[in-house]
Design a protein around this motif. Structure first.
Motif, PDB file in Angstrom:
ATOM      1  N   THR B  80     -60.761 -27.604 -87.952  1.00  0.00           N
ATOM      2  CA  THR B  80     -59.871 -27.508 -86.805  1.00  0.00           C
ATOM      3  C   THR B  80     -58.660 -26.640 -87.136  1.00  0.00           C
ATOM      4  O   THR B  80     -58.128 -26.722 -88.252  1.00  0.00           O
ATOM      5  CB  THR B  80     -59.384 -28.911 -86.397  1.00  0.00           C
ATOM      6  N   VAL B  81     -58.249 -25.830 -86.174  1.00  0.00           N
ATOM      7  CA  VAL B  81     -56.939 -25.178 -86.256  1.00  0.00           C
ATOM      8  C   VAL B  81     -56.039 -25.966 -85.310  1.00  0.00           C
ATOM      9  O   VAL B  81     -56.281 -26.003 -84.107  1.00  0.00           O
ATOM     10  CB  VAL B  81     -57.018 -23.701 -85.832  1.00  0.00           C
ATOM     11  N   PHE B  82     -55.033 -26.622 -85.897  1.00  0.00           N
ATOM     12  CA  PHE B  82     -54.222 -27.538 -85.091  1.00  0.00           C
ATOM     13  C   PHE B  82     -53.182 -26.798 -84.280  1.00  0.00           C
ATOM     14  O   PHE B  82     -52.739 -25.713 -84.647  1.00  0.00           O
ATOM     15  CB  PHE B  82     -53.540 -28.567 -86.000  1.00  0.00           C
ATOM     16  N   GLN B  83     -52.805 -27.446 -83.212  1.00  0.00           N
ATOM     17  CA  GLN B  83     -51.822 -26.849 -82.316  1.00  0.00           C
ATOM     18  C   GLN B  83     -50.513 -26.535 -83.045  1.00  0.00           C
ATOM     19  O   GLN B  83     -49.954 -25.474 -82.883  1.00  0.00           O
ATOM     20  CB  GLN B  83     -51.557 -27.818 -81.162  1.00  0.00           C
ATOM     21  N   ASP B  84     -50.061 -27.498 -83.891  1.00  0.00           N
ATOM     22  CA  ASP B  84     -48.831 -27.237 -84.662  1.00  0.00           C
ATOM     23  C   ASP B  84     -49.168 -26.675 -86.043  1.00  0.00           C
ATOM     24  O   ASP B  84     -48.347 -26.674 -86.923  1.00  0.00           O
ATOM     25  CB  ASP B  84     -47.998 -28.518 -84.771  1.00  0.00           C
ATOM     26  N   TYR B  85     -50.382 -26.243 -86.219  1.00  0.00           N
ATOM     27  CA  TYR B  85     -50.930 -25.659 -87.453  1.00  0.00           C
ATOM     28  C   TYR B  85     -51.108 -26.668 -88.577  1.00  0.00           C
ATOM     29  O   TYR B  85     -52.004 -26.541 -89.391  1.00  0.00           O
ATOM     30  CB  TYR B  85     -50.101 -24.466 -87.958  1.00  0.00           C
TER      31      TYR B  85
ATOM     32  N   SER C 213     -50.660 -35.022 -87.576  1.00  0.00           N
ATOM     33  CA  SER C 213     -51.610 -33.918 -87.654  1.00  0.00           C
ATOM     34  C   SER C 213     -51.823 -33.499 -89.110  1.00  0.00           C
ATOM     35  O   SER C 213     -52.885 -32.997 -89.463  1.00  0.00           O
ATOM     36  CB  SER C 213     -51.098 -32.735 -86.836  1.00  0.00           C
ATOM     37  N   MET C 214     -50.807 -33.729 -89.965  1.00  0.00           N
ATOM     38  CA  MET C 214     -50.935 -33.382 -91.381  1.00  0.00           C
ATOM     39  C   MET C 214     -52.052 -34.211 -92.022  1.00  0.00           C
ATOM     40  O   MET C 214     -52.832 -33.706 -92.821  1.00  0.00           O
ATOM     41  CB  MET C 214     -49.607 -33.688 -92.069  1.00  0.00           C
ATOM     42  N   LEU C 215     -52.100 -35.480 -91.658  1.00  0.00           N
ATOM     43  CA  LEU C 215     -53.126 -36.358 -92.220  1.00  0.00           C
ATOM     44  C   LEU C 215     -54.480 -36.018 -91.635  1.00  0.00           C
ATOM     45  O   LEU C 215     -55.502 -36.020 -92.338  1.00  0.00           O
ATOM     46  CB  LEU C 215     -52.791 -37.821 -91.939  1.00  0.00           C
ATOM     47  N   ARG C 230     -53.026 -38.925-102.330  1.00  0.00           N
ATOM     48  CA  ARG C 230     -52.481 -38.288-103.530  1.00  0.00           C
ATOM     49  C   ARG C 230     -51.903 -36.913-103.256  1.00  0.00           C
ATOM     50  O   ARG C 230     -50.864 -36.547-103.793  1.00  0.00           O
ATOM     51  CB  ARG C 230     -53.575 -38.164-104.591  1.00  0.00           C
ATOM     52  N   THR C 231     -52.608 -36.118-102.426  1.00  0.00           N
ATOM     53  CA  THR C 231     -52.216 -34.718-102.320  1.00  0.00           C
ATOM     54  C   THR C 231     -51.315 -34.423-101.126  1.00  0.00           C
ATOM     55  O   THR C 231     -50.655 -33.405-101.103  1.00  0.00           O
ATOM     56  CB  THR C 231     -53.469 -33.820-102.213  1.00  0.00           C
ATOM     57  N   VAL C 232     -51.286 -35.322-100.149  1.00  0.00           N
ATOM     58  CA  VAL C 232     -50.449 -35.042 -98.972  1.00  0.00           C
ATOM     59  C   VAL C 232     -49.377 -36.115 -98.770  1.00  0.00           C
ATOM     60  O   VAL C 232     -48.187 -35.824 -98.781  1.00  0.00           O
ATOM     61  CB  VAL C 232     -51.311 -34.912 -97.697  1.00  0.00           C
ATOM     62  N   ILE C 233     -49.805 -37.362 -98.619  1.00  0.00           N
ATOM     63  CA  ILE C 233     -48.831 -38.408 -98.268  1.00  0.00           C
ATOM     64  C   ILE C 233     -47.807 -38.592 -99.372  1.00  0.00           C
ATOM     65  O   ILE C 233     -46.595 -38.562 -99.132  1.00  0.00           O
ATOM     66  CB  ILE C 233     -49.549 -39.738 -97.990  1.00  0.00           C
ATOM     67  N   LEU C 234     -48.286 -38.767-100.592  1.00  0.00           N
ATOM     68  CA  LEU C 234     -47.364 -39.052-101.689  1.00  0.00           C
ATOM     69  C   LEU C 234     -46.353 -37.919-101.899  1.00  0.00           C
ATOM     70  O   LEU C 234     -45.154 -38.163-101.958  1.00  0.00           O
ATOM     71  CB  LEU C 234     -48.160 -39.354-102.963  1.00  0.00           C
ATOM     72  N   PRO C 235     -46.828 -36.656-101.997  1.00  0.00           N
ATOM     73  CA  PRO C 235     -45.832 -35.581-102.179  1.00  0.00           C
ATOM     74  C   PRO C 235     -44.842 -35.501-101.029  1.00  0.00           C
ATOM     75  O   PRO C 235     -43.658 -35.241-101.251  1.00  0.00           O
ATOM     76  CB  PRO C 235     -46.677 -34.313-102.241  1.00  0.00           C
ATOM     77  N   LEU C 236     -45.314 -35.741 -99.803  1.00  0.00           N
ATOM     78  CA  LEU C 236     -44.399 -35.632 -98.670  1.00  0.00           C
ATOM     79  C   LEU C 236     -43.460 -36.825 -98.594  1.00  0.00           C
ATOM     80  O   LEU C 236     -42.345 -36.719 -98.105  1.00  0.00           O
ATOM     81  CB  LEU C 236     -45.180 -35.491 -97.358  1.00  0.00           C
TER      82      LEU C 236
END
Lengths: 385, 328, 313
Positions: B80-85, C213-215, C230-236
């Motif tokens: 997916t390419v997200f709306q907010d990237y 959306s990051m997750l 490990r690679t997204v939640i923790l660093p953020l």
């Protein structure tokens, strides 16, 4: 003007080149209207905690001096407040009184202006914690022993020795004393160990538990390290100690009559004793600030503080002993011969009163281990070193 | 032709809200498919049903013939390419692009090489060391594209991919996306609310309304032959004629749509009315006539005379331009 | 047409003052900043400097009087085994408390940030903040009773015949005590309880800033939950974790009340400072002890910075 003003201020002494030691009040003038006192909590009661205990209201009415009390919780706080100034009197313990004298924070007392001085216990009149070179720096207020408090369900007979808190042993209920005894969480407790050694190891030659040379000091620390193995927690707050006797299964510890009386009053199986080795104790002195702004009211209070009814009531209230023995017997206050005995009045000879250890002692200049080392080493002992 | 994505009466209800309601849909492999509709019409939910972020409450979804109803997002070979990237702000551009390869366990050197390759494809070869925050909107969009494409998905989903870009950049990106899709031969599914975008880019599109598909077909179909009043209205800013007006203009008593660009002003005609508003568009002027209570827009090409507001005028059109939509 | 003037007359001093601030924005800034800066500079930094100065003095071995001469002797004294024990004990406790707080706080903060809505969110804030509203001392004394030999935990263990668990814990070397209340384990538990909110709140704030959306992007790119964590939640979430750990770590480093009431009376830095500056009159050593937490925190912040904890700020 009939009254002479206080001459003993530091500035005046410096200007005239006189030592402040010689300057003291020679006559009591008109009351200034107030007196400011630094005191231990519970020492000066005006009936606000318990209506029956009030030794201020009548004094204020009779003398015209309003009593302002600032309570302090430690000797250090008292010394700090006196250094700041603004107070007339302080109820200093033995580990503060000499520091106040040495620091020129208090002035000599003219005992001729205190008629009740003659009623003071003879054994306290020249006590070294307020008398320096024959000069009195205060009037005795209260004193008490550091008793051995114990649980009567474990000890059917009062323990005869402090060994129950120093040596590992099986107590009368068949269980070890390990984890069931406490000790005071202040460096002055080194003196309790020294006093125990004084009795059990005479070869060390200890003459005063507050004057220890290196060898004697080391032996005391070794004994305390042994005690660390038995002690799960050290106490410094009276109410925490009471809680530990109630909830932690503690059955024996050095303590004050204050805790003993309160626990007994709650109906708990608690009693106290002074074992064969004797005990350490505390003795408090009402001392007067060198720059006291209200010297006349201060003198009136010091005279009042020796009144036998005040001494009797305070004795009952605080679980301490009056400095005026008549208070126990003359019936003017609440104390009785029995209550005084319970507080340890008859054990005076067995008690060695708290005083600050200094390096220049009776064993010679710099021969004794000073207090600041007691502090750091006792921290080490409690930390398991 | 194989179907890349199939919806068999798929529903997604959120409590009483029927976000997607009994949708049947087939997306051909290799096509550029657009889902068009106003917000809340269910198009984005459909996209999320394909990626797996939503589970259908009814029906079956197949991707290349396989039922994915019980497959979590990370096991679906779609990206997916997200709306907010949704670029990871703590990673540089290269690591962002290589992320999908990293979680699959590809070695560092190999995945970085692939990432660089993909960055070159989106013309960002020199930007690998930057953080997303140091990029412009268009650049971030390309990074998001590269990050999705590097995984070689069977289907690429794009959620309003150009929505945050300004007009000029958007047009450039439209061309680029289209070219990219042609070159890669991938199935692209993209969601938009912009009918121009959908018409100009898609091979075929579905118009969504209230959780259902209103019409599905090629852009031409939809533009020229809207199936419903809604489609006619939403897709082309068409004139929608009520049955009596259609009849007054010589047609049957049916709803009909009429393109403004197929409508011209005339001195006489069966229906006339006052000019209500004028809007200058550069390439011409849009003239709105009040025809018995229905607004009829006509496009007057540049260079031709424009009537003043308030003057009465009639209008005319080729009969074939009138598209009938039934009586409902 | 009305003919009101283009410039309205000033209505009073407030209008004129606002106009002054508009013309000279720096004046307002100066007025707002000067008092707190003076306070910080003189009172706070001044006393800090005095403290630092004191730590370079030493105490005379015989008289116990402070010698006002520059020396490093006092710092050397910190390395004496009994003093070094205190430092080590305090730092280990602070580190253990911080780790435990982080481990406990994360799921709570994660739930609150990602899933809690409406009433549940309010309940979360109330639950986390409520303990902060009651007196610190009351909480510590309450814990003393809970952990006591004859307290509720001991009672419950006895009723369920699980006393062996507590006895087992209390026989671990370094954890010995006659009950949880007299064991370092008890001190640890109470520290964790008292400082936990200070970990949860910044953690929750930082987790809330991680967009959903990051997750989803991470899952979309093929990451499992663990990999996403490990690679997204923790660093953020790291800035929040670091902020929380600064609270828990430094609060534990400086506290002297809890170890006085709960535990085996072994000293912590705060207790040592309290005793040394008091009757002992050993201000230099007390000052040297007090400098240690400052140094430790500086090192800690430097490491955190190197780890990129402040990049996302």
């Amino acid at each position: 003007m009939k009254h002479l003003r206080l001459m003993g201020t530091t500035t005046l002494a410096l200007m005239t080149g006189l030592s402040p030691v010689l300057a003291q009040v020679t006559e009591i003038g008109a009351p200034e209207g107030q007196v400011n006192i630094v005191a231990w909590p519970g020492y000066i009661e005006r009936g606000e905690t318990d209506k029956a205990f009030d030794w201020v209201t009548k004094f204020e009415a009779a003398s015209g001096c309003k009593v302002n009390v600032k309570t302090a919780n430690t000797s250090d706080e008292m010394v700090a407040l006196m250094n700041e100034g603004g107070f007339d009197l302080v109820t200093a313990s033995g580990d503060a009184s000499l520091r106040l004298v040495a620091g020129d924070r208090v002035q000599p007392i003219n005992i001729d202006l205190i008629p009740s001085w003659s009623t003071v216990d003879d054994r306290l009149k020249d006590a070294p914690w307020h008398t320096v070179d024959g000069v009195h720096y205060g009037v005795p207020y209260m004193w008490g022993p550091n008793v051995l408090m114990y649980n009567t369900e474990v000890f059917k007979e009062p323990p005869t020795s402090w060994n129950v808190v120093f040596e590992e042993m099986t107590l009368p209920d068949g269980q070890s004393n390990k984890g069931r005894v406490q000790a005071y969480d202040g460096p002055i407790h080194v003196a309790d160990a020294a006093q125990y050694l004084m009795f059990h190891k005479p070869e060390l030659g200890i003459t005063s538990p507050y004057e220890l040379n290196e060898d004697q000091y080391k032996a005391a620390l070794d004994l305390l390290r042994q005690q660390r193995e038995l002690t799960s927690r050290y106490w410094h707050d009276a109410f925490i100690q009471m809680d530990d006797f109630k909830n932690e299964g503690v059955v024996a510890s050095g303590s004050w009559p204050f805790q003993v009386n309160l626990l007994k009053a709650e109906g708990l199986p608690i009693a106290s004793t002074i074992p064969q080795e004797g005990a350490t104790g505390w003795a408090d002195t009402t001392m007067m600030h060198v720059d006291a702004a209200n010297p006349n009211c201060a003198y009136l209070w010091m005279e009042h503080s020796l009144a036998s009814n005040l001494q009797a009531d305070l004795s009952v209230w605080f679980g301490a002993n009056p400095s005026v023995p008549a208070a126990c017997t003359d019936g003017r206050g609440m104390a009785t011969a029995e209550s005084c005995t319970a507080n340890g009045l008859d054990d005076f000879e067995k008690i060695r009163f708290w005083t600050t250890p200094v390096s220049n002692c009776s064993q010679g200049e710099g021969a004794c281990v000073p207090y600041y080392r007691w502090v750091s080493d006792y921290i080490g002992v409690i930390g398991g070193r | 032709m194989t179907a890349a994505v199939e919806f068999l009466s798929v529903s997604r209800h959120f409590g009483p809200v029927k976000a997607v309601d009994g949708v049947d849909l087939t997306i051909a492999e290799g096509s550029f498919f657009a889902m068009l509709g106003p917000s809340g019409s269910g198009k984005t939910t459909c996209l999320r049903l394909i990626s797996g972020f939503e589970k259908p409450t009814g029906g079956t979804i197949r991707i290349f013939g396989e039922d994915v109803s019980n497959t979590p997002p990370h096991l679906r070979n779609v990206n997916t390419v997200f709306q907010d990237y949704a670029l990871f702000p703590h990673m540089n551009v290269r690591d962002n692009v290589a992320y999908g390869l990293m979680v699959k366990g590809m070695g560092r050197a190999q995945r970085h090489a692939k990432a660089e390759e993909m960055l070159a494809l989106v013309k960002l070869d020199a930007y690998g060391d930057r953080k997303p925050a140091q990029l412009s909107g268009g650049q971030r969009q390309r990074v998001a594209l590269a990050r999705a494409l590097v995984n070689e998905p069977r289907v690429l989903l794009l959620d309003e991919p150009l929505g945050a870009l300004d007009l000029k950049l958007r047009e450039a990106m439209q061309d680029e996306l289209k070219a990219l899709q042609k070159r890669l031969g991938l199935t692209f599914v993209f969601v938009t609310h912009d009918q121009h975008e959908a018409l100009s880019m898609a091979d075929s599109l579905a118009v969504f309304n209230e959780g259902k598909i209103a019409q599905i077909g090629t852009p031409q179909d939809i533009y020229d032959r809207p199936a419903t009043r809604f489609v006619a209205d939403f897709v082309g800013s068409s004139n929608v004629l009520p049955p009596d007006l259609t009849r007054a203009l010589g047609g049957p008593a049916e709803w009909a749509s009429l393109r403004p660009e197929a409508t011209r002003l005339s001195a006489t005609g069966p229906v006339s009315g006052p000019v209500k508003a004028l809007r200058y568009l550069g390439s011409g002027t849009r003239v709105v006539i009040d025809a018995h209570g229905t607004e009829i827009a006509a496009l007057v090409p540049a260079g031709q005379p424009v009537p003043a507001e308030g003057t009465t005028t009639a209008f005319a059109f080729e009969p074939s331009a009138l598209h009938l939509m039934g009586t409902k | 047409m009305s003919s009101s003037p283009a410039i309205l007359p000033a209505k009073g001093p407030a209008d004129r003052l606002t106009a002054l601030f508009w013309r000279h924005p720096r004046v307002l800034l100066a007025i707002l900043l000067t008092p707190p800066l003076l306070w910080l500079g003189v009172v706070y930094l001044g006393s800090l400097a005095a403290l630092l100065l004191q730590s370079f003095y030493s105490i005379d071995e015989f008289s116990g009087v402070v010698k006002e001469e520059f020396t490093l002797k006092t710092y050397a004294e910190l390395l004496r085994p009994s003093n070094f024990d205190i430092l080590l004990r305090t730092v280990l406790m602070a580190a253990a408390v911080t780790l435990a707080c982080a481990a406990l706080a994360f799921p709570i903060a994660y739930y609150a940030a990602r899933y809690a809505k409406g009433h549940w969110k309010a309940a979360f804030y109330l639950g986390v903040m409520l303990p902060l509203w009651s007196s610190y001392l009351v909480k510590v004394y309450a814990w003393k009773l809970i952990l006591a030999k004859e307290g509720i935990i001991g009672w419950a263990a006895e009723q369920t015949h699980t006393s062996w668990i507590i006895d087992g814990l209390l026989s671990i070397p370094g954890m010995e005590g006659s009950s949880l209340s007299t064991s370092p384990l008890g001190t640890f538990m109470v520290f964790v309880y008292i400082w936990l909110p200070y970990m949860i709140l910044p953690m929750q704030a930082s987790l809330e800033r991680v967009p959903n959306s990051m997750l989803e992007a991470s899952a979309d790119l093929g990451a499992s939950r663990g990999q996403t964590f490990r690679t997204v939640i923790l660093p953020l979430a790291l800035p929040g974790v670091i902020a929380g750990s600064i609270f828990t770590f430094s609060l534990t480093l400086g506290d002297y009340i809890i170890p006085q009431i709960i535990g085996n009376s072994a000293n912590f830095i705060g207790m040592a400072v309290y005793q040394l500056q008091g009757t002992a009159g050993n201000i230099p050593l007390a000052a040297a002890f007090a400098v240690v937490p400052i140094l430790i925190m500086l090192i800690y912040l430097a490491i955190a910075r190197r780890m990129g904890a402040f990049d996302a700020l």
